[in-house]
Design a protein around this motif. Structure first.
Motif, short mmCIF file in Angstrom:
data_model
loop_
_atom_site.label_atom_id
_atom_site.label_comp_id
_atom_site.label_asym_id
_atom_site.label_seq_id
_atom_site.Cartn_x
_atom_site.Cartn_y
_atom_site.Cartn_z
N THR A 66 0.83 -1.20 0.00
CA THR A 66 0.00 0.00 0.00
C THR A 66 0.87 1.25 0.00
O THR A 66 1.92 1.27 0.63
N THR A 67 0.42 2.28 -0.70
CA THR A 67 1.05 3.59 -0.64
C THR A 67 0.09 4.52 0.07
O THR A 67 -1.08 4.62 -0.31
N ASP A 97 5.49 4.06 1.34
CA ASP A 97 5.18 2.77 0.72
C ASP A 97 5.24 1.72 1.81
O ASP A 97 6.29 1.53 2.44
N VAL A 98 4.14 1.03 2.03
CA VAL A 98 4.05 0.02 3.08
C VAL A 98 3.98 -1.35 2.42
O VAL A 98 3.05 -1.62 1.65
N HIS A 103 1.28 -4.30 10.06
CA HIS A 103 2.13 -3.18 10.46
C HIS A 103 1.42 -2.33 11.50
O HIS A 103 0.19 -2.24 11.51
N ASP A 104 2.21 -1.71 12.37
CA ASP A 104 1.68 -0.74 13.32
C ASP A 104 1.80 0.65 12.69
O ASP A 104 2.90 1.10 12.37
N LEU A 105 0.67 1.32 12.52
CA LEU A 105 0.64 2.67 11.98
C LEU A 105 0.40 3.64 13.13
O LEU A 105 -0.50 3.43 13.93
N VAL A 118 5.42 3.99 10.36
CA VAL A 118 5.00 2.59 10.17
C VAL A 118 6.10 1.69 10.68
O VAL A 118 7.27 1.87 10.37
N SER A 119 5.71 0.72 11.50
CA SER A 119 6.72 -0.24 11.99
C SER A 119 6.20 -1.65 11.83
O SER A 119 5.05 -1.90 11.59
#
Length: 119
Positions: A66-67, A97-98, A103-105, A118-119
């Motif tokens: 995802t962007t 860019d993910v 992911h943690d947002l 994002v991590s």
């Protein structure tokens, strides 16, 4: 001669079933990707709105590649060639860019705008 006609009918019906299955599968995958994009956009925009109100907001999301971009008060979430855009109640300026996965947002209100990590 009757066998040839029967065989031709069987081949014709089988071809119609295969064609119909391909059409149904194509429609379903398009529907599924649109639904997934809408769900991702809703989650990200809600998170941004919460951060604008509370100073920060964090959520763990499962996403395809995802962007996520934001400029001014416009948030854009894109998956592949499709995207959704809308406004959020704060200004921002980033593009991330993910990759696919969970992911943690974290949105944080910094000064007059929002930042996303994002991590």
């Amino acid at each position: 001669m009757a066998e040839i006609v029967e065989y031709s009918l069987v081949v014709l019906v089988s071809a119609l079933f295969v064609s119909g299955s391909v059409v149904v599968y194509g429609s379903f995958t398009s529907f599924e990707s649109d639904l997934q994009l809408r769900a991702t956009y809703a989650a990200v925009s809600n998170l941004a709105s919460q951060a604008a109100e509370n100073g920060s907001a964090t959520a763990s999301l499962s996403m395809q590649g995802t962007t996520i971009g934001c400029s001014g008060d416009s948030l854009v979430v894109s998956v592949g060639s499709k995207g959704l855009a809308g406004s959020i109640p704060s200004s921002c300026d980033f593009v991330l860019d993910v990759p696919s996965g969970v992911h943690d947002l974290t949105f944080e209100a910094l000064g007059k705008g929002l930042n996303l990590s994002v991590s």
